[in-house]
Write an enzyme that holds these catalytic residues in place. Structure first.
Site, PDB file in Angstrom:
ATOM      1  N   GLU A 156       0.614  -1.528  -0.259  1.00 45.12           N
ATOM      2  CA  GLU A 156       0.085   0.207   0.219  1.00 45.12           C
ATOM      3  C   GLU A 156       0.691   1.402   0.052  1.00 45.12           C
ATOM      4  O   GLU A 156       1.704   1.006   0.581  1.00 45.12           O
ATOM      5  CB  GLU A 156      -0.470  -0.185   1.390  1.00 45.12           C
ATOM      6  CG  GLU A 156      -2.066   1.001   1.511  1.00 45.12           C
ATOM      7  CD  GLU A 156      -3.149   1.248   0.243  1.00 45.12           C
ATOM      8  OE1 GLU A 156      -2.880   1.297  -0.565  1.00 45.12           O
ATOM      9  OE2 GLU A 156      -3.749   1.336   0.570  1.00 45.12           O
ATOM     10  N   ASP A 197      -3.259   6.016   6.961  1.00 48.47           N
ATOM     11  CA  ASP A 197      -3.747   7.186   6.961  1.00 48.47           C
ATOM     12  C   ASP A 197      -4.902   6.907   8.234  1.00 48.47           C
ATOM     13  O   ASP A 197      -3.868   6.492   8.998  1.00 48.47           O
ATOM     14  CB  ASP A 197      -4.542   8.224   5.853  1.00 48.47           C
ATOM     15  CG  ASP A 197      -5.064   9.278   6.205  1.00 48.47           C
ATOM     16  OD1 ASP A 197      -3.902   9.881   7.229  1.00 48.47           O
ATOM     17  OD2 ASP A 197      -5.574  10.079   5.524  1.00 48.47           O
TER      18      ASP A 197
END
Ligand code: IMP
Ligand code: MG
Length: 197
Positions: free
Chosen positions: A115, A119
């Site tokens: 990835e 976040d």
């Protein structure tokens, strides 16, 4: 757009073009390359004797993925998945949709999900859950960037992480704002003026 240095390698001009929209450069392509190389060595060691499948989360991880797989000396295979949690805004919606699923099944496989950035962690915790339900032998996450200050899923374990970054919106090296800036070789903080327009 750019010049060539003495070795014939193209050097993008860091003051013109897409770079003008950056508040500052956070990570240079040299810093990124160094970390990606280290991570490749670690994965090569950790998965010795295995044949992992590396899953690229499109589109943000594509540049990182292309570099990382070439630093891993194992007979790995590749697969791709596209999910959406963002739209074109800079804040997560918390809604995760599968836009493109894996081509091959992962029963019994050692899966490494690649990835771009963690976040809130919503996207990855959802993905981890559904991929484990499909019968993977093991599942680890490799991410280029982490914004720990924004985490909403505190128990999400990211096994391989390259850089911790501050809570700012970043672009480049695959990361976009409204689908643009993915081709910047460095990672920079986008000037807030660009998305507050
Ligand atoms: P999460 O579910 O909140 O962890 O969101 C992760 C996804 O949001 C990443 O895969 C990115 O596509 C996107 N994202 C989060 N922060 C940024 C950023 O600073 N720049 C670009 N994309 C980001
Ligand atoms: Mg993404």
């Amino acid at each position: 757009m750019g010049r060539y240095n003495r070795k014939g390698v193209r050097q993008m001009d860091r003051k013109t073009g897409l770079y003008q929209d950056l508040e500052k450069i956070l990570l240079t392509k040299e810093q990124i390359a160094g970390k990606v190389c280290e991570l490749g060595k670690t994965i090569t060691r950790d998965y010795a004797g295995k044949k992992p499948v590396l899953v690229c989360i499109l589109k943000g991880a594509s540049v990182f993925f292309a570099d990382l797989i070439r630093e891993i000396e194992l007979p790995l295979t590749l697969d791709f998945m596209a999910i959406s949690s963002y739209g074109s805004a800079t804040k997560t919606s918390g809604v995760v949709r599968i836009l493109k699923d894996l081509d091959n099944d992962i029963v019994g496989r050692d899966v490494i999900v690649v990835e771009d950035i963690v976040d809130t962690g919503v996207t990855l915790s959802y993905l981890k859950k559904i991929l484990l339900q499909r019968g993977a032998n093991s599942l680890r996450i490799a991410a280029l960037l982490d914004k720990p200050a924004r985490r909403k899923v505190p128990d999400l374990k990211v096994d391989y992480m390259c850089f911790d970054i501050p809570d700012a919106f970043v672009v480049g090296y695959g990361l976009d704002y409204d689908q643009t800036y993915r081709n910047l070789p460095d990672i920079g903080i986008l000037s807030p003026g660009i998305y507050e327009k």
